[in-house]
Design a protein around this motif. Sequence first.
Motif, PDB file in Angstrom:
ATOM      1  N   ALA A  65       0.824  -1.208   0.000  1.00 51.98           N
ATOM      2  CA  ALA A  65       0.000   0.000   0.000  1.00 51.98           C
ATOM      3  C   ALA A  65       0.858   1.258   0.000  1.00 51.98           C
ATOM      4  O   ALA A  65       0.569   2.238  -0.710  1.00 51.98           O
ATOM      5  N   ILE A  66       1.935   1.245   0.767  1.00 50.20           N
ATOM      6  CA  ILE A  66       2.840   2.399   0.793  1.00 50.20           C
ATOM      7  C   ILE A  66       3.512   2.594  -0.560  1.00 50.20           C
ATOM      8  O   ILE A  66       3.669   3.727  -1.046  1.00 50.20           O
ATOM      9  N   GLU A  67       3.902   1.496  -1.186  1.00 49.80           N
ATOM     10  CA  GLU A  67       4.526   1.587  -2.500  1.00 49.80           C
ATOM     11  C   GLU A  67       3.555   2.166  -3.524  1.00 49.80           C
ATOM     12  O   GLU A  67       3.943   2.972  -4.390  1.00 49.80           O
ATOM     13  N   GLN A  68       2.280   1.800  -3.400  1.00 46.66           N
ATOM     14  CA  GLN A  68       1.265   2.366  -4.300  1.00 46.66           C
ATOM     15  C   GLN A  68       1.096   3.867  -4.055  1.00 46.66           C
ATOM     16  O   GLN A  68       0.931   4.660  -5.010  1.00 46.66           O
ATOM     17  N   LYS A  69       1.143   4.274  -2.777  1.00 48.11           N
ATOM     18  CA  LYS A  69       1.062   5.706  -2.468  1.00 48.11           C
ATOM     19  C   LYS A  69       2.239   6.459  -3.076  1.00 48.11           C
ATOM     20  O   LYS A  69       2.085   7.592  -3.570  1.00 48.11           O
ATOM     21  N   GLU A  83       4.297  22.224  -0.731  1.00 47.75           N
ATOM     22  CA  GLU A  83       3.860  21.926   0.628  1.00 47.75           C
ATOM     23  C   GLU A  83       3.070  20.616   0.685  1.00 47.75           C
ATOM     24  O   GLU A  83       3.272  19.785   1.588  1.00 47.75           O
ATOM     25  N   LEU A  84       2.167  20.419  -0.279  1.00 52.29           N
ATOM     26  CA  LEU A  84       1.395  19.174  -0.297  1.00 52.29           C
ATOM     27  C   LEU A  84       2.285  17.957  -0.560  1.00 52.29           C
ATOM     28  O   LEU A  84       2.094  16.888   0.034  1.00 52.29           O
ATOM     29  N   ILE A  85       3.240  18.143  -1.468  1.00 54.29           N
ATOM     30  CA  ILE A  85       4.162  17.027  -1.755  1.00 54.29           C
ATOM     31  C   ILE A  85       4.949  16.656  -0.511  1.00 54.29           C
ATOM     32  O   ILE A  85       5.092  15.480  -0.150  1.00 54.29           O
ATOM     33  N   ALA A  86       5.462  17.657   0.195  1.00 54.27           N
ATOM     34  CA  ALA A  86       6.244  17.403   1.402  1.00 54.27           C
ATOM     35  C   ALA A  86       5.383  16.747   2.479  1.00 54.27           C
ATOM     36  O   ALA A  86       5.822  15.840   3.198  1.00 54.27           O
ATOM     37  N   GLU A  87       4.130  17.212   2.588  1.00 50.72           N
ATOM     38  CA  GLU A  87       3.233  16.646   3.597  1.00 50.72           C
ATOM     39  C   GLU A  87       2.932  15.176   3.312  1.00 50.72           C
ATOM     40  O   GLU A  87       2.960  14.324   4.219  1.00 50.72           O
ATOM     41  N   ARG A  88       2.662  14.856   2.059  1.00 48.61           N
ATOM     42  CA  ARG A  88       2.359  13.456   1.706  1.00 48.61           C
ATOM     43  C   ARG A  88       3.590  12.571   1.845  1.00 48.61           C
ATOM     44  O   ARG A  88       3.491  11.413   2.272  1.00 48.61           O
ATOM     45  N   GLU A  89       4.760  13.110   1.475  1.00 49.49           N
ATOM     46  CA  GLU A  89       5.997  12.333   1.661  1.00 49.49           C
ATOM     47  C   GLU A  89       6.254  12.056   3.131  1.00 49.49           C
ATOM     48  O   GLU A  89       6.708  10.969   3.508  1.00 49.49           O
ATOM     49  N   GLU A  90       5.932  13.037   3.975  1.00 53.15           N
ATOM     50  CA  GLU A  90       6.111  12.837   5.413  1.00 53.15           C
ATOM     51  C   GLU A  90       5.142  11.779   5.934  1.00 53.15           C
ATOM     52  O   GLU A  90       5.519  10.922   6.752  1.00 53.15           O
ATOM     53  N   ASP A  91       3.895  11.820   5.436  1.00 56.52           N
ATOM     54  CA  ASP A  91       2.930  10.796   5.839  1.00 56.52           C
ATOM     55  C   ASP A  91       3.407   9.391   5.432  1.00 56.52           C
ATOM     56  O   ASP A  91       3.303   8.427   6.198  1.00 56.52           O
ATOM     57  N   ILE A  92       3.890   9.292   4.194  1.00 53.23           N
ATOM     58  CA  ILE A  92       4.393   7.992   3.718  1.00 53.23           C
ATOM     59  C   ILE A  92       5.569   7.521   4.561  1.00 53.23           C
ATOM     60  O   ILE A  92       5.679   6.330   4.913  1.00 53.23           O
ATOM     61  N   TYR A  93       6.444   8.475   4.918  1.00 55.45           N
ATOM     62  CA  TYR A  93       7.610   8.129   5.727  1.00 55.45           C
ATOM     63  C   TYR A  93       7.186   7.582   7.082  1.00 55.45           C
ATOM     64  O   TYR A  93       7.691   6.565   7.556  1.00 55.45           O
ATOM     65  N   PHE A  94       6.221   8.273   7.741  1.00 55.64           N
ATOM     66  CA  PHE A  94       5.788   7.827   9.059  1.00 55.64           C
ATOM     67  C   PHE A  94       5.067   6.470   8.982  1.00 55.64           C
ATOM     68  O   PHE A  94       5.238   5.605   9.851  1.00 55.64           O
ATOM     69  N   GLU A  95       4.263   6.274   7.936  1.00 53.97           N
ATOM     70  CA  GLU A  95       3.585   4.986   7.784  1.00 53.97           C
ATOM     71  C   GLU A  95       4.595   3.855   7.563  1.00 53.97           C
ATOM     72  O   GLU A  95       4.470   2.756   8.121  1.00 53.97           O
ATOM     73  N   GLU A  96       5.599   4.143   6.742  1.00 49.48           N
ATOM     74  CA  GLU A  96       6.634   3.116   6.490  1.00 49.48           C
ATOM     75  C   GLU A  96       7.414   2.815   7.754  1.00 49.48           C
ATOM     76  O   GLU A  96       7.746   1.661   8.045  1.00 49.48           O
ATOM     77  N   LYS A  97       7.684   3.869   8.551  1.00 49.76           N
ATOM     78  CA  LYS A  97       8.411   3.670   9.810  1.00 49.76           C
ATOM     79  C   LYS A  97       7.590   2.818  10.777  1.00 49.76           C
ATOM     80  O   LYS A  97       8.126   1.954  11.473  1.00 49.76           O
ATOM     81  N   GLU A  98       6.279   3.049  10.812  1.00 45.88           N
ATOM     82  CA  GLU A  98       5.409   2.256  11.668  1.00 45.88           C
ATOM     83  C   GLU A  98       5.429   0.774  11.259  1.00 45.88           C
ATOM     84  O   GLU A  98       5.461  -0.123  12.096  1.00 45.88           O
ATOM     85  N   ILE A  99       5.421   0.559   9.943  1.00 40.02           N
ATOM     86  CA  ILE A  99       5.454  -0.839   9.466  1.00 40.02           C
ATOM     87  C   ILE A  99       6.775  -1.493   9.824  1.00 40.02           C
ATOM     88  O   ILE A  99       6.823  -2.658  10.250  1.00 40.02           O
ATOM     89  N   LEU A 100       7.871  -0.776   9.655  1.00 41.04           N
ATOM     90  CA  LEU A 100       9.180  -1.347  10.001  1.00 41.04           C
ATOM     91  C   LEU A 100       9.281  -1.614  11.497  1.00 41.04           C
ATOM     92  O   LEU A 100       9.882  -2.613  11.919  1.00 41.04           O
ATOM     93  N   ASP A 101       8.706  -0.698  12.290  1.00 45.40           N
ATOM     94  CA  ASP A 101       8.694  -0.930  13.741  1.00 45.40           C
ATOM     95  C   ASP A 101       7.857  -2.177  14.081  1.00 45.40           C
ATOM     96  O   ASP A 101       8.228  -2.973  14.952  1.00 45.40           O
ATOM     97  N   TYR A 102       6.721  -2.329  13.390  1.00 39.51           N
ATOM     98  CA  TYR A 102       5.870  -3.507  13.600  1.00 39.51           C
ATOM     99  C   TYR A 102       6.614  -4.795  13.205  1.00 39.51           C
ATOM    100  O   TYR A 102       6.545  -5.817  13.904  1.00 39.51           O
ATOM    101  N   GLN A 103       7.370  -4.687  12.078  1.00 40.03           N
ATOM    102  CA  GLN A 103       8.164  -5.842  11.637  1.00 40.03           C
ATOM    103  C   GLN A 103       9.228  -6.193  12.668  1.00 40.03           C
ATOM    104  O   GLN A 103       9.474  -7.375  12.960  1.00 40.03           O
ATOM    105  N   GLN A 104       9.866  -5.161  13.222  1.00 43.28           N
ATOM    106  CA  GLN A 104      10.889  -5.403  14.243  1.00 43.28           C
ATOM    107  C   GLN A 104      10.258  -5.989  15.504  1.00 43.28           C
ATOM    108  O   GLN A 104      10.843  -6.856  16.160  1.00 43.28           O
TER     109      GLN A 104
END
Length: 348
Positions: A65-69, A83-104
């Motif tokens: 899902a993150i890759e699709q985003k 500003e919108l691009i930066a905001e969406r990139e930040e959202d994707i970054y935080f979601e990916e970090k959450e998934i990696l934390d869940y994986q860990q």
Amino acid sequence: MQNKVLFLLTLVLISISSYAQRGVRVAYIDTEYILENVPEYQEAIAQLNQKADKWKNEIAEKLSAIEQKRKDLSNEKALLTKELIAEREEDIYFEEKEILDYQQKRFGPNGDLFIQQKQLMQPVQDQIFAAVQDIATNRKYDFILDKSSNATILFSAKQYDISETVIRSITRTAKRTQAQSKAERKAAKEEELVPEINLEQEARAKALEEKKKARESAIEEARQKKLAAREAKVKAAEERRQKILEEREKAKQAKLNARNKVSETDDNEEDDKTDDDVKEEAETETDTTETKTRAQLIEENRQKKLAEREARKKALEEKKKKILEERQKALEERQKIRDSINNINQNK
């Protein structure tokens, strides 16, 4: 770790040398093999693997899902502000970090999978350790090594492997634990945990059993060969005998046909004689017998010829009867031989 292993091996060698005079009893186990043959552990591992697969699928779906985003953002960048691009990139970054934390959390060194594996391993390891202690005490072993540990074992004879004994001990312990009725608990309590087994005696018995089986196999093979050779000889003898009987029967039949043919020829010659011949014979006898009339002489000659013909027929019938009796006797002898051969085969 290598220094610890070398230290342990050194201690083992020193201990072995100290026990050398009285004889050291050493055995080994394969923990990995034991775990593979403990049903409870395998069932728990299967359930844990199902959980791990579920976690992996969840992580894979979220990463997809993150890759699709990311792809959608890349396609829409021309229409969005910085500003919108930066905001969406930040959202994707935080979601990916959450998934990696869940994986860990699930698969890390201190994650759920590692903790649950340790929880599953600990009871079985305790059972293995208890079984090893009982076996060492009952059989008076000086050392029991673990083949699957970090200690390097270059060679290990199969006769010193007590892994199967450990598995049986764990199985008996599980039966005693699972026993519900009083009779089951009593039977499980009375069951011997680890039987006393002399490994050297067991190895010798096994070697003797293998030699015995090999000897019996060789004897059976030789017996089968002898039986096959004997059957072949009997079959060949029967075929020769059958052939001789057939040839003899043909010869007898040929002789009988020839005799019948000769007899028929004689009868025809007798029938071909005319009354003139009879008269001539009667006239010849008139000179020697003057008292008899011509008619009497003719009748006597006729009766004489009839008697001779009857005698020949009777002799021929007797020959036929004798031949038939010999043939029947030969058939009976042949049947007796066949019966004896069948009895021999049945006795085999």
